[in-house]
Design a protein around this motif. Structure first.
Motif, PDB file in Angstrom:
ATOM      1  N   PHE A 333       0.845  -1.191   0.000  1.00  0.00           N
ATOM      2  CA  PHE A 333       0.000   0.000   0.000  1.00  0.00           C
ATOM      3  C   PHE A 333       0.878   1.238   0.000  1.00  0.00           C
ATOM      4  CE2 PHE A 333      -2.267  -3.432   1.999  1.00  0.00           C
ATOM      5  CZ  PHE A 333      -3.583  -3.301   1.598  1.00  0.00           C
ATOM      6  N   GLY A 334       0.406   2.324  -0.588  1.00  0.00           N
ATOM      7  CA  GLY A 334       1.089   3.598  -0.486  1.00  0.00           C
ATOM      8  C   GLY A 334       0.844   4.229   0.871  1.00  0.00           C
ATOM      9  N   ILE A 335       1.642   5.233   1.230  1.00  0.00           N
ATOM     10  CA  ILE A 335       1.526   5.836   2.553  1.00  0.00           C
ATOM     11  C   ILE A 335       0.149   6.451   2.768  1.00  0.00           C
ATOM     12  CG2 ILE A 335       2.668   7.931   1.707  1.00  0.00           C
ATOM     13  CD1 ILE A 335       2.537   6.541   5.337  1.00  0.00           C
ATOM     14  N   GLN A 336      -0.454   7.030   1.743  1.00  0.00           N
ATOM     15  CA  GLN A 336      -1.781   7.616   1.909  1.00  0.00           C
ATOM     16  C   GLN A 336      -2.850   6.548   2.126  1.00  0.00           C
ATOM     17  OE1 GLN A 336      -2.330  10.710   2.383  1.00  0.00           O
ATOM     18  NE2 GLN A 336      -0.348  11.562   1.764  1.00  0.00           N
ATOM     19  N   GLU A 337      -2.542   5.307   1.785  1.00  0.00           N
ATOM     20  CA  GLU A 337      -3.484   4.200   1.971  1.00  0.00           C
ATOM     21  C   GLU A 337      -3.310   3.506   3.324  1.00  0.00           C
ATOM     22  OE1 GLU A 337      -4.072   2.296  -2.398  1.00  0.00           O
ATOM     23  OE2 GLU A 337      -2.009   2.245  -1.636  1.00  0.00           O
ATOM     24  N   LEU A 338      -2.435   4.049   4.161  1.00  0.00           N
ATOM     25  CA  LEU A 338      -2.170   3.413   5.458  1.00  0.00           C
ATOM     26  C   LEU A 338      -3.438   3.182   6.282  1.00  0.00           C
ATOM     27  CD1 LEU A 338      -0.328   2.417   7.749  1.00  0.00           C
ATOM     28  CD2 LEU A 338       0.103   4.807   8.350  1.00  0.00           C
ATOM     29  N   PRO A 339      -4.327   4.168   6.434  1.00  0.00           N
ATOM     30  CA  PRO A 339      -5.538   3.904   7.230  1.00  0.00           C
ATOM     31  C   PRO A 339      -6.384   2.773   6.650  1.00  0.00           C
ATOM     32  CG  PRO A 339      -5.204   6.267   6.969  1.00  0.00           C
ATOM     33  CD  PRO A 339      -4.227   5.590   6.049  1.00  0.00           C
ATOM     34  N   GLU A 340      -6.486   2.701   5.331  1.00  0.00           N
ATOM     35  CA  GLU A 340      -7.253   1.621   4.699  1.00  0.00           C
ATOM     36  C   GLU A 340      -6.606   0.273   4.975  1.00  0.00           C
ATOM     37  OE1 GLU A 340      -8.035  -0.218   0.240  1.00  0.00           O
ATOM     38  OE2 GLU A 340      -7.381   1.872   0.438  1.00  0.00           O
ATOM     39  N   ALA A 341      -5.289   0.208   4.886  1.00  0.00           N
ATOM     40  CA  ALA A 341      -4.581  -1.048   5.131  1.00  0.00           C
ATOM     41  C   ALA A 341      -4.787  -1.513   6.574  1.00  0.00           C
ATOM     42  CB  ALA A 341      -3.088  -0.879   4.837  1.00  0.00           C
ATOM     43  N   VAL A 342      -4.703  -0.590   7.525  1.00  0.00           N
ATOM     44  CA  VAL A 342      -4.915  -0.940   8.932  1.00  0.00           C
ATOM     45  C   VAL A 342      -6.347  -1.422   9.148  1.00  0.00           C
ATOM     46  CG1 VAL A 342      -5.016  -0.024  11.272  1.00  0.00           C
ATOM     47  CG2 VAL A 342      -3.085   0.544   9.794  1.00  0.00           C
ATOM     48  N   SER A 343      -7.301  -0.778   8.487  1.00  0.00           N
ATOM     49  CA  SER A 343      -8.698  -1.192   8.597  1.00  0.00           C
ATOM     50  C   SER A 343      -8.891  -2.610   8.083  1.00  0.00           C
ATOM     51  CB  SER A 343      -9.596  -0.221   7.825  1.00  0.00           C
ATOM     52  OG  SER A 343     -10.951  -0.646   7.861  1.00  0.00           O
ATOM     53  N   ARG A 344      -8.271  -2.933   6.969  1.00  0.00           N
ATOM     54  CA  ARG A 344      -8.380  -4.291   6.426  1.00  0.00           C
ATOM     55  C   ARG A 344      -7.751  -5.312   7.359  1.00  0.00           C
ATOM     56  NH1 ARG A 344      -6.507  -4.838   0.368  1.00  0.00           N
ATOM     57  NH2 ARG A 344      -6.918  -6.988   0.973  1.00  0.00           N
ATOM     58  N   LEU A 345      -6.630  -4.937   7.959  1.00  0.00           N
ATOM     59  CA  LEU A 345      -5.987  -5.838   8.917  1.00  0.00           C
ATOM     60  C   LEU A 345      -6.903  -6.069  10.118  1.00  0.00           C
ATOM     61  CD1 LEU A 345      -3.522  -7.413   9.963  1.00  0.00           C
ATOM     62  CD2 LEU A 345      -2.630  -5.246  10.861  1.00  0.00           C
ATOM     63  N   ARG A 346      -7.511  -5.021  10.596  1.00  0.00           N
ATOM     64  CA  ARG A 346      -8.397  -5.139  11.755  1.00  0.00           C
ATOM     65  C   ARG A 346      -9.585  -6.058  11.453  1.00  0.00           C
ATOM     66  NH1 ARG A 346     -11.174  -0.124  15.219  1.00  0.00           N
ATOM     67  NH2 ARG A 346     -12.063  -1.447  16.878  1.00  0.00           N
ATOM     68  N   GLN A 347     -10.054  -6.049  10.209  1.00  0.00           N
ATOM     69  CA  GLN A 347     -11.185  -6.873   9.807  1.00  0.00           C
ATOM     70  C   GLN A 347     -10.780  -8.300   9.411  1.00  0.00           C
ATOM     71  OE1 GLN A 347     -13.933  -4.737   6.997  1.00  0.00           O
ATOM     72  NE2 GLN A 347     -12.537  -3.032   7.349  1.00  0.00           N
ATOM     73  N   GLY A 348      -9.483  -8.604   9.426  1.00  0.00           N
ATOM     74  CA  GLY A 348      -9.022  -9.934   9.059  1.00  0.00           C
ATOM     75  C   GLY A 348      -9.097 -10.214   7.583  1.00  0.00           C
ATOM     76  N   LYS A 349      -8.992  -9.172   6.766  1.00  0.00           N
ATOM     77  CA  LYS A 349      -9.135  -9.324   5.316  1.00  0.00           C
ATOM     78  C   LYS A 349      -7.785  -9.265   4.606  1.00  0.00           C
ATOM     79  CE  LYS A 349     -13.803  -7.373   5.151  1.00  0.00           C
ATOM     80  NZ  LYS A 349     -14.661  -6.311   4.575  1.00  0.00           N
ATOM     81  N   VAL A 350      -6.771  -9.825   5.226  1.00  0.00           N
ATOM     82  CA  VAL A 350      -5.427  -9.766   4.650  1.00  0.00           C
ATOM     83  C   VAL A 350      -4.854 -11.172   4.562  1.00  0.00           C
ATOM     84  CG1 VAL A 350      -3.083  -8.885   4.941  1.00  0.00           C
ATOM     85  CG2 VAL A 350      -5.041  -7.467   5.589  1.00  0.00           C
ATOM     86  N   ARG A 351      -4.303 -11.498   3.413  1.00  0.00           N
ATOM     87  CA  ARG A 351      -3.566 -12.747   3.249  1.00  0.00           C
ATOM     88  C   ARG A 351      -2.086 -12.420   3.333  1.00  0.00           C
ATOM     89  NH1 ARG A 351      -2.569 -16.732  -1.914  1.00  0.00           N
ATOM     90  NH2 ARG A 351      -1.092 -15.092  -2.384  1.00  0.00           N
TER      91      ARG A 351
END
Length: 360
Positions: A333-351
């Motif tokens: 993810f790009g730095i501006q996408e950091l909040p989105e990436a953290v949100s996906r991690l919190r939801q368990g949507k990351v492989r």
């Protein structure tokens, strides 16, 4: 002070506010710090995202609070380059590649530090909790506790290895398992677990992955699991694992998931003399490790905790990566996408792992 120029006055950082259940994470400009004596200034190229960062922002673990130390940027696994060297630093120069680990510094003189358990040092400083972490592009780090990244390991691999790779290297050492034995990794398709699969395979262990979803099953089998059990499809998870492991059960179970269900079922997967290693961090009071004492006694079972890796463990994990035996799987993810990436991690949507690229 040895400096590579130009160094900006401000840099991008993921900044948390309103810590707790409704925390907010935004990308802002923050001041670039200057290295003090015996410190390095490091320009982070990447930061990995770990669920512990979310725990820090939620403040749901029995740990100090970020706000008590004025820390606004979490993050504790990153890779970058030294851009300035403080006075008194020996063995580092501008341009060296550097890794940041979950432990920022320790006293380096107590019994725990001397015995390869420095992350438990009573004076340990957790990165991203008591000092600004790797969500901030420019951070200072004690030279004595900064890791030199070896050639052959790119930043996108080195960043996650600083925490999850080192943590699993340590957890497998704590298990005392031997080549040819069965090990179950619960959460095997996640950011921590998938590295454990590779490290276990490099040790000659026979790996059973437990997770859910076809994408994670494919990943686990590609990485070296001999078998995969989808815990949402299984009607008797512990029996399914025992059947795979010679009908007797596994020699060890490493719980990288943080759910109560994972900890509850883990001992029932073991054969006599087996061990459960607790790695995943549940919210305080939501899960319990162990079983009925008589079950543990009659089966000679052991339950141990394993926090993060020592500097030796980190070096071991990086060595595996340099030899091609450990390769983090990640989404970038790009730095501006950091909040989105953290949100996906919190939801368990990351492989695998999330990695944020400061250059994008």
């Amino acid at each position: 002070m040895d400096i590579q120029s130009p160094i900006p006055q401000q840099c991008k950082a993921g900044v948390v506010s309103n810590n707790g259940t409704d925390y907010q994470l935004t990308v802002e400009d923050v001041p670039v710090p200057s290295p003090g004596p015996d410190q390095l200034l490091i320009k982070m190229n990447v930061t990995g995202l770990c669920y512990s960062d979310i725990h820090y922002m939620l403040e749901d673990l029995p740990l100090p609070r970020m706000g008590d130390y004025g820390v606004r940027s979490p993050g504790h696994e990153g890779a970058g380059v030294v851009v300035a060297v403080g006075s008194g630093v020996i063995g580092w120069k501008v341009g060296d590649r550097a890794g940041i680990a979950p432990t920022w510094d320790t006293c380096m003189s107590c019994d725990l530090c001397s015995s390869d358990m420095e992350c438990h040092c009573p004076h340990a400083v957790p990165t991203g909790l008591k000092v600004p972490g790797t969500y901030q592009q420019y951070i200072v780090s004690p030279a004595r506790y900064t890791t030199l990244i070896p050639n052959g390991v790119d930043d996108f691999s080195a960043g996650p290895i600083m925490c999850s790779g080192s943590t699993m290297f340590r957890a497998l050492r704590e298990s005392n398992l031997r080549a040819g034995q069965w090990v179950v990794i619960m959460g095997a398709g996640g950011g921590v677990g998938h590295m454990g699969v590779q490290i276990a395979k490099s040790m000659g262990l026979r790996v059973i992955g437990v997770d859910t979803g076809e994408d994670k099953e494919v990943l686990c089998l590609e990485l070296g699991c001999e078998a995969f059990v989808d815990h949402l499809k299984s009607t008797n998870l512990s029996q399914d694992v025992r059947d795979i492991a010679d009908g007797k059960g596994a020699h060890g179970v490493l719980v990288t998931a943080s759910s109560a269900a994972a900890y509850r079922v883990a001992p029932r997967m073991l054969r006599i003399g087996g061990i459960v290693v607790c790695v995943g961090m549940p919210t305080s009071g939501t899960a319990f490790a162990g079983d009925d004492p008589m079950y543990l006694i009659l089966n000679n079972l052991k339950v141990v905790g394993s926090l993060t890796g020592s500097r030796q463990d980190t070096a071991g994990a990086l060595s595996l990566a340099a030899r091609g035996l450990l390769k983090p799987m990640y989404e970038s993810f790009g730095i501006q996408e950091l909040p989105e990436a953290v949100s996906r991690l919190r939801q368990g949507k990351v492989r695998g792992r999330c990695v944020v690229d400061f250059k994008v």
